[in-house]
Motif scaffolding. Structure first.
Motif, short mmCIF file in Angstrom:
data_model
loop_
_atom_site.label_atom_id
_atom_site.label_comp_id
_atom_site.label_asym_id
_atom_site.label_seq_id
_atom_site.Cartn_x
_atom_site.Cartn_y
_atom_site.Cartn_z
N ASP A 1 41.24 60.11 31.57
CA ASP A 1 41.15 58.67 31.38
C ASP A 1 41.05 57.96 32.73
N SER A 2 40.95 56.63 32.69
CA SER A 2 40.75 55.85 33.91
C SER A 2 41.91 56.00 34.89
N GLU A 3 43.14 56.03 34.37
CA GLU A 3 44.30 56.19 35.25
C GLU A 3 44.26 57.52 35.97
N THR A 4 43.90 58.58 35.25
CA THR A 4 43.82 59.91 35.86
C THR A 4 42.73 59.94 36.91
N GLN A 5 41.59 59.36 36.60
CA GLN A 5 40.50 59.33 37.58
C GLN A 5 40.91 58.56 38.83
N GLY A 6 41.62 57.44 38.66
CA GLY A 6 42.08 56.68 39.81
C GLY A 6 43.04 57.48 40.67
N MET A 7 43.95 58.23 40.03
CA MET A 7 44.88 59.07 40.78
C MET A 7 44.14 60.16 41.55
N LEU A 8 43.15 60.76 40.93
CA LEU A 8 42.40 61.83 41.59
C LEU A 8 41.58 61.29 42.77
N LEU A 9 40.99 60.11 42.59
CA LEU A 9 40.20 59.53 43.67
C LEU A 9 41.07 59.08 44.84
N GLY A 10 42.33 58.75 44.56
CA GLY A 10 43.24 58.33 45.63
C GLY A 10 44.03 59.46 46.23
N GLY A 66 43.34 72.22 36.01
CA GLY A 66 43.98 71.00 35.54
C GLY A 66 43.96 69.90 36.57
N ALA A 67 44.18 68.66 36.12
CA ALA A 67 44.13 67.50 37.00
C ALA A 67 45.18 67.57 38.10
N LYS A 68 46.36 68.14 37.80
CA LYS A 68 47.41 68.23 38.82
C LYS A 68 46.98 69.14 39.97
N TRP A 69 46.30 70.23 39.64
CA TRP A 69 45.82 71.13 40.68
C TRP A 69 44.75 70.46 41.54
N LEU A 70 43.87 69.70 40.90
CA LEU A 70 42.84 69.00 41.66
C LEU A 70 43.45 67.92 42.54
N PHE A 71 44.46 67.25 42.03
CA PHE A 71 45.17 66.24 42.82
C PHE A 71 45.76 66.87 44.08
N THR A 80 31.78 54.47 39.72
CA THR A 80 32.28 54.29 38.36
C THR A 80 31.84 52.95 37.79
N TYR A 81 31.90 51.89 38.61
CA TYR A 81 31.44 50.57 38.17
C TYR A 81 29.94 50.60 37.87
N MET A 82 29.17 51.24 38.73
CA MET A 82 27.73 51.35 38.51
C MET A 82 27.42 52.07 37.20
N ASP A 83 28.26 53.03 36.85
CA ASP A 83 28.02 53.83 35.64
C ASP A 83 28.50 53.13 34.38
N THR A 84 29.76 52.67 34.37
CA THR A 84 30.37 52.20 33.14
C THR A 84 30.02 50.76 32.79
N PRO A 120 45.97 51.62 51.56
CA PRO A 120 45.09 51.10 50.51
C PRO A 120 44.20 52.17 49.89
N GLY A 121 43.89 53.22 50.65
CA GLY A 121 43.11 54.30 50.06
C GLY A 121 43.86 55.03 48.96
N VAL A 122 45.19 54.99 49.03
CA VAL A 122 46.01 55.58 47.98
C VAL A 122 46.16 54.62 46.81
N LEU A 123 46.42 53.35 47.12
CA LEU A 123 46.77 52.39 46.07
C LEU A 123 45.56 51.78 45.37
N ALA A 124 44.47 51.54 46.11
CA ALA A 124 43.32 50.84 45.52
C ALA A 124 42.71 51.57 44.33
N PRO A 125 42.43 52.89 44.41
CA PRO A 125 41.87 53.56 43.23
C PRO A 125 42.82 53.55 42.03
N ILE A 126 44.13 53.63 42.31
CA ILE A 126 45.09 53.57 41.21
C ILE A 126 45.08 52.20 40.57
N ALA A 127 45.01 51.14 41.40
CA ALA A 127 44.95 49.78 40.87
C ALA A 127 43.69 49.58 40.04
N VAL A 128 42.57 50.13 40.52
CA VAL A 128 41.32 50.02 39.76
C VAL A 128 41.46 50.71 38.42
#
Length: 508
Positions: free
Chosen positions: A113-122, A169-174, A324-328, A446-454
């Motif tokens: 989901d979006s929250e998971t993607q934000g965590m992975l990107l950050g 799994g997402a945790k391993w990728l994180f 993600t914005y360009m896509d969704t 901000p690189g950690v927090l911004a993707p999570i906020a998005v």
């Protein structure tokens, strides 16, 4: 803005100040026999660094585009009654949304989901922020070659494991992405340590600008190339190609590079003598003693830190979440998506270089003082991009308007490279390297927090959600501009004055 812009432009201002404040050094350089710059070892080092930082940023942003192909958007859209697909229908002939990205049958897709993607990107920035200061210190003590080369090699090797970790799994990728950030954190401080030994004072601007320009060039190339590879070979190939390129570059780096001219086996005696004699004692460190408490209590330093954090919030929001914005929302297919996501970074590179030239010209002609120049370029580089981000939030489903405003925002944002991002050298020349590590550490938050906020603000991929994303980024940038206008300065601080009092205030 990411700090690497400041590193590149910083050298220009430093070179200017060295000429003004060190006439003996300038006179010495005039009496040295200057070897040809073309094909010189120092120029080759800058070119190799250029491609190294291009690889570094390719390794950093590849997940942003690949995420579009990695995620099975069908499962998330089924849970949302207010999807962006209903608000902004795709234009005729456009293949849109992540579930329509053609992938080979064997390529897995994940229901993140979006929250998971934000965590992975950050996740990358969780590791990245911890190695800035120690990386700069250790590179200064033991040489930058091992840390710059090792940082890229380690990150590239871990990138090769990305498909496997995603499957686990997402945790391993994180965890993997955090380790990649840990390795990359030493690269920019190591670059500064290398140039302290290799860049003659009267050539620092051109050498460091050339090497630092690789970062934006890497982002510009990585976005469309990643999209092409995703579409043609499947998303796992992205990480194999990027990781392989990083490993190949590291091999060349360790073969061709030495920590200092004295140790280089292929440098001419003329070039070696020129570099060593022109740098002189300026290549030394500030020693073991560092005024930590005065630094901690320095209002101008905190003005730099907070302002850079505000600027980086917008930069990292777009760096990690723009595909993600360009896509969704705008429904560009992955090849259009990746190309359009790359455009702002070419504009940012050009504007940052141009702003450095203009800022130096203003100081050289004594039209403005250092404080005025830094504040003007900071305010322009934060306020105007904030206005363009607000315009994006009101562009609705118009892809042309959104892309235009996003490109203008990032392009104009490069102007701040001649402002707050080189202010460390103004307030504390002796400790500029360490201050770079400190400000870059805070600037990575901000690189950690911004993707999570998005991930939370735009969880339904709605126009309202993304409008909130862009308005929050604009507000943060505007706050940074106001804070720096009130508390920023170009005056050297008392705790940075040498023991013999030779440092003086300039530009006031």
């Amino acid at each position: 803005m990411a700090v690497h812009y400041g590193c590149s432009i910083n050298s220009t201002v430093e070179d200017q100040k060295n000429e003004e404040s060190s006439p003996l050094l300038q006179k010495q350089a005039e009496h040295l026999s200057v070897p040809p710059k073309c094909c010189s070892v120092r120029c080759n080092l800058a070119i190799l660094m250029f491609f190294g930082f291009a690889v570094v940023y390719g390794l950093r942003v590849n997940l942003s585009v690949a995420m579009v192909a990695m995620v099975n958007g069908t499962s998330e859209q089924s849970n949302s009654n207010n999807s962006a697909g209903k608000e902004c229908p795709a234009s005729s002939g456009t293949s849109n949304s992540s579930e329509t990205v053609d992938q080979p049958d064997w390529v897995p897709r994940y229901p993140w989901d979006s929250e998971t993607q934000g965590m992975l990107l950050g996740a990358f920035f969780f590791g990245y922020l911890f190695t800035q200061i120690p990386g700069g210190y250790l590179a200064g003590r033991f040489g930058g070659k091992i840390f710059l080369g090792g940082g890229v090699l380690g990150t590239a090797a871990l990138t090769l494991l990305t498909p496997l970790s995603a499957q686990l799994g997402a945790k391993w990728l994180f965890a993997l992405r955090a380790l990649e950030g840990f390795g990359e954190g030493v690269t920019f401080p190591a670059m500064m340590a290398m140039w302290a030994c290799w860049a003659p004072p009267l050539e620092r601007a051109r050498l460091m600008t050339l090497s630092g320009a690789g970062a934006n060039f890497g982002a510009f190339i990585a976005f469309p190339l990643t999209g092409f590879i995703c579409h043609s070979l499947g998303w796992p190939a992205v990480f194999y190609c990027c990781g392989g390129a990083g490993c190949l570059w590291a091999v060349l780096w360790f073969i061709l590079v030495s920590d200092e001219p004295r140790k280089h086996p292929r440098i001419s005696s003329q070039e070696k003598e020129y570099i060593i004699n022109s740098i002189g004692s300026e290549g030394g460190s500030h020693g073991w003693s560092v005024p930590l408490l005065p630094m901690l209590l320095s209002v101008p330093l905190w003005a730099i830190i907070i302002t850079q954090m505000c600027s980086n919030w917008s930069y990292y929001t777009l760096l990690t979440s723009l595909p993600t914005y360009m896509d969704t929302v705008l429904h560009f297919d992955i090849r259009q998506n990746s190309f359009l996501s790359a455009l702002p970074y070419m504009g940012a590179w050009l504007s940052s270089v141009l702003s450095g030239v203009i800022a130096d010209s203003l100081l050289e002609r004594e039209l403005l003082g250092v404080t005025a120049v830094r504040k003007i370029f900071t305010v322009v580089g934060l306020l105007l991009p904030a206005g363009f981000l607000v315009a994006v939030s009101f562009s609705g489903c118009s892809g042309v308007l959104a892309v235009t405003f996003l490109t203008l925002s990032t392009t104009v944002g490069g102007v701040s490279s001649a402002g707050v991002f080189i202010n460390q050298i103004d307030i504390a020349p002796r400790y500029a390297g360490m201050l770079l590590g400190i400000t870059n550490t805070f600037g990575t938050i901000p690189g950690v927090l911004a993707p999570i906020a998005v991930g939370y603000l735009a969880k339904n991929h709605s126009l309202v959600g993304w409008k909130n994303v862009f308005c929050v980024s604009a507000g943060v940038s505007a706050f940074g501009a106001l804070l720096y206008t009130l508390f920023g300065t170009g005056k050297i601080q008392h705790w940075a004055v040498t023991e013999d009092g030779t440092e003086t205030e300039r530009g006031h």
